[in-house]
Design a protein around this motif. Structure first.
Motif, PDB file in Angstrom:
ATOM      1  N   GLU A 109       0.840  -1.202   0.000  1.00 44.32           N
ATOM      2  CA  GLU A 109       0.000   0.000   0.000  1.00 44.32           C
ATOM      3  C   GLU A 109       0.875   1.251   0.000  1.00 44.32           C
ATOM      4  N   THR A 110       1.900   1.227   0.828  1.00 43.70           N
ATOM      5  CA  THR A 110       2.872   2.318   0.824  1.00 43.70           C
ATOM      6  C   THR A 110       4.270   1.712   0.690  1.00 43.70           C
ATOM      7  N   TYR A 142       1.590  -3.828   3.798  1.00 47.08           N
ATOM      8  CA  TYR A 142       0.613  -4.477   2.924  1.00 47.08           C
ATOM      9  C   TYR A 142      -0.733  -4.514   3.652  1.00 47.08           C
ATOM     10  N   GLY A 237       4.488   0.636  -4.924  1.00 49.32           N
ATOM     11  CA  GLY A 237       3.562   0.991  -3.848  1.00 49.32           C
ATOM     12  C   GLY A 237       2.367   1.758  -4.383  1.00 49.32           C
ATOM     13  N   LYS A 238       1.236   1.586  -3.704  1.00 51.24           N
ATOM     14  CA  LYS A 238       0.077   2.397  -4.093  1.00 51.24           C
ATOM     15  C   LYS A 238       0.431   3.874  -3.959  1.00 51.24           C
ATOM     16  N   ILE A 239       1.209   4.166  -2.934  1.00 57.18           N
ATOM     17  CA  ILE A 239       1.877   5.464  -2.805  1.00 57.18           C
ATOM     18  C   ILE A 239       3.362   5.165  -2.592  1.00 57.18           C
ATOM     19  N   THR A 240       4.199   5.607  -3.522  1.00 53.63           N
ATOM     20  CA  THR A 240       5.636   5.358  -3.441  1.00 53.63           C
ATOM     21  C   THR A 240       6.359   6.675  -3.214  1.00 53.63           C
ATOM     22  N   SER A 277       2.010   8.000  -7.313  1.00 52.41           N
ATOM     23  CA  SER A 277       0.749   7.374  -6.909  1.00 52.41           C
ATOM     24  C   SER A 277       0.382   6.279  -7.908  1.00 52.41           C
ATOM     25  N   HIS A 278      -0.481   5.346  -7.460  1.00 52.16           N
ATOM     26  CA  HIS A 278      -0.943   4.302  -8.382  1.00 52.16           C
ATOM     27  C   HIS A 278      -1.738   4.897  -9.540  1.00 52.16           C
ATOM     28  N   VAL A 284      -1.703  -2.250 -11.959  1.00 51.58           N
ATOM     29  CA  VAL A 284      -2.526  -2.347 -10.750  1.00 51.58           C
ATOM     30  C   VAL A 284      -1.699  -2.884  -9.596  1.00 51.58           C
ATOM     31  N   GLN A 285      -2.364  -3.097  -8.461  1.00 49.76           N
ATOM     32  CA  GLN A 285      -1.680  -3.474  -7.228  1.00 49.76           C
ATOM     33  C   GLN A 285      -1.619  -4.977  -6.986  1.00 49.76           C
ATOM     34  N   GLN A 286      -2.298  -5.767  -7.780  1.00 51.66           N
ATOM     35  CA  GLN A 286      -2.252  -7.202  -7.567  1.00 51.66           C
ATOM     36  C   GLN A 286      -2.437  -7.936  -8.893  1.00 51.66           C
TER      37      GLN A 286
END
Length: 451
Positions: A109-110, A142, A237-240, A277-278, A284-286
């Motif tokens: 997530e981050t 996560y 990361g969703k926010i990196t 940001s994503h 995507v994240q997964q």
């Protein structure tokens, strides 16, 4: 008897002695000198190739460029495939179910990355490259993996076999043992063979002794790399958030994302930060089934040597035709205006001296800086041509004019080479001024071949 002297009329000159013929011969000589000039360029390319070989040798021993893609939470699950077949005895349709293990991949997530890079130039023979030692600290968390998006039933998830995966392109560059801490528990990474036969190398932990359904899973990871020339990472990361500090004074930020903020100090190095940001990326994240190749969506920095000597030599050689042409033009205007005849052989000697400038420049550069090599080579060639001109023109004023003109010309070329961003502007203005001067001094030349 008184003798009367009558003035003799000037005999008309043939075409070969005319101004037009001299222009044509000088033009052909200029074109002919492009052949040795091309050999000079080939010599530069050959030396560049040797330099690349040395850089590769250093990279093989010290460590190559660094690429980091992770950490990724990898969770296996059971997938069932139903196949209908006809029983040969009962003649009824029978469903055979085959179970296979698939993998789901979840990004943080981050993802926070704090990278410290210490760089230096490493020399071997006449060549050099940039090497670095880096420390990369990662942190983040996560969320509980969501298998509903993959239409996977909870009972098919193999939670007890979940691992953490890292993709990289240079395991050899890692300096120390690599561990990750997840909710207070530490796990060691080990090299694994990639099942998808990708070019990247991978590290993976043993099965995690964690209950992944408890909510947020915090992680901390520290990795040290020895490398050459560049560092890059994928912002999964969703926010990196990425921060990079280094003592290198001339970084080149590359990849799909540029720093949100940067500060460069030639004495102390640079600091750069990224925020991704994503929503800024096309992935995507997964993922279910396989992990995608995301090399095209990385961010990073190159630690390149500014104004590489061979690049500067190559740029100087590209102006060779201009230097030869303008030098011959100066001699042509002087001989036309002063009525002093300069033989084509003498033009040839001057042209070869101009070619020698580049061989001197290349050879001296390999043992010193480009600036020093340019000064020595330019001074030597201008002095040689000036002294040779003294014996040809036999006039001190014209000799000094030639020396001054060549000095200005080589200074002009040097300025263009140094001005990377304004080279075109400076070159255009300079050539416009030269054209104006040529038009002014050639306005009264008689181009009639019989005069």
């Amino acid at each position: 008897m008184e003798t009367i002297n009558t003035p003799q009329q000037e005999q008309p000159r043939g075409f070969m002695q005319s101004t037009t013929a001299r222009v044509i011969m000088t033009g052909f000589l200029t074109l002919a000198l492009l052949i040795p000039l091309q050999y000079v360029k080939s010599l530069i390319w050959e030396r560049q190739s040797l330099e690349q070989n040395v850089k590769q040798e250093i990279a093989d021993q010290w460590g190559g460029s660094v690429y980091f893609y992770g950490p990724v939470l990898k969770v296996p699950y059971t997938s069932y495939t139903d196949t209908q077949v006809i029983d040969q005895v009962t003649k009824k349709v029978v469903v055979n179910r085959t179970a296979t293990t698939q993998y789901a991949y979840f990004f943080p997530e981050t993802l926070n990355a704090d990278t410290q890079v210490k760089t230096e130039e490493k020399h071997r023979n006449n060549y050099k490259t940039t090497v670095f030692s880096s420390t990369m600290n990662f942190s983040g968390y996560y969320n509980t993996p969501d298998f509903a998006k993959g239409d996977i039933k909870p009972e098919n998830v193999q939670w007890q076999k979940a691992t953490i995966l890292i993709n990289t392109d240079n395991l050899k560059s890692i300096k120390d043992a690599l561990n990750i801490t997840l909710n207070g528990k530490t796990y060691a990474f080990e090299p694994v063979v990639q099942s998808d036969k990708s070019k990247t190398e991978a590290l993976e932990t043993p099965a995690l002794a964690l209950d992944l359904n408890t909510g947020r899973i915090k992680f901390n990871l520290r990795i040290g790399y020895n490398g050459t020339e560049s560092i890059s990472m994928v912002p999964i990361g969703k926010i990196t958030s990425v921060k990079m500090q280094s003592n290198w004074p001339d970084p080149k930020f590359n990849g799909n994302f540029l720093p949100a903020d940067k500060h460069i100090d030639e004495a102390k190095g640079f600091t750069a930060t990224w925020k991704v940001s994503h929503l800024n990326r096309p992935f995507v994240q997964q993922y279910f089934g396989s992990l995608p190749n995301l090399n095209a969506y990385n961010l990073g920095t190159e630690f390149l040597i500014k104004n590489n000597e061979y690049q500067q030599n190559e740029r100087a050689a590209k102006y060779g035709f201009l230097v030869i042409g303008l030098t011959f033009l100066i001699f042509f205007l002087i001989q036309t205006i002063s009525k002093i005849y300069i033989h084509i052989f003498q033009y040839c000697m001057i042209g070869l001296a101009l070619i020698m400038f580049y061989t001197l420049l290349i050879s001296i550069t390999e043992h010193s800086s480009f600036n020093f090599a340019y000064l020595i080579s330019g001074t030597a060639v201008v002095s040689m041509i000036t002294l040779y001109t003294r014996t040809v023109l036999k006039q001190q004023k014209l000799t000094l004019l030639i020396g001054a003109s060549l000095s200005v010309l080589y200074t002009f070329i040097y300025v263009i080479i140094q001005l990377e961003d304004y080279a075109l502007l400076a070159g255009s203005i300079g050539l416009f001024a030269i054209l104006g001067a040529v038009m002014y001094f050639s306005r009264k030349i008689d181009w009639n071949p019989t005069h």
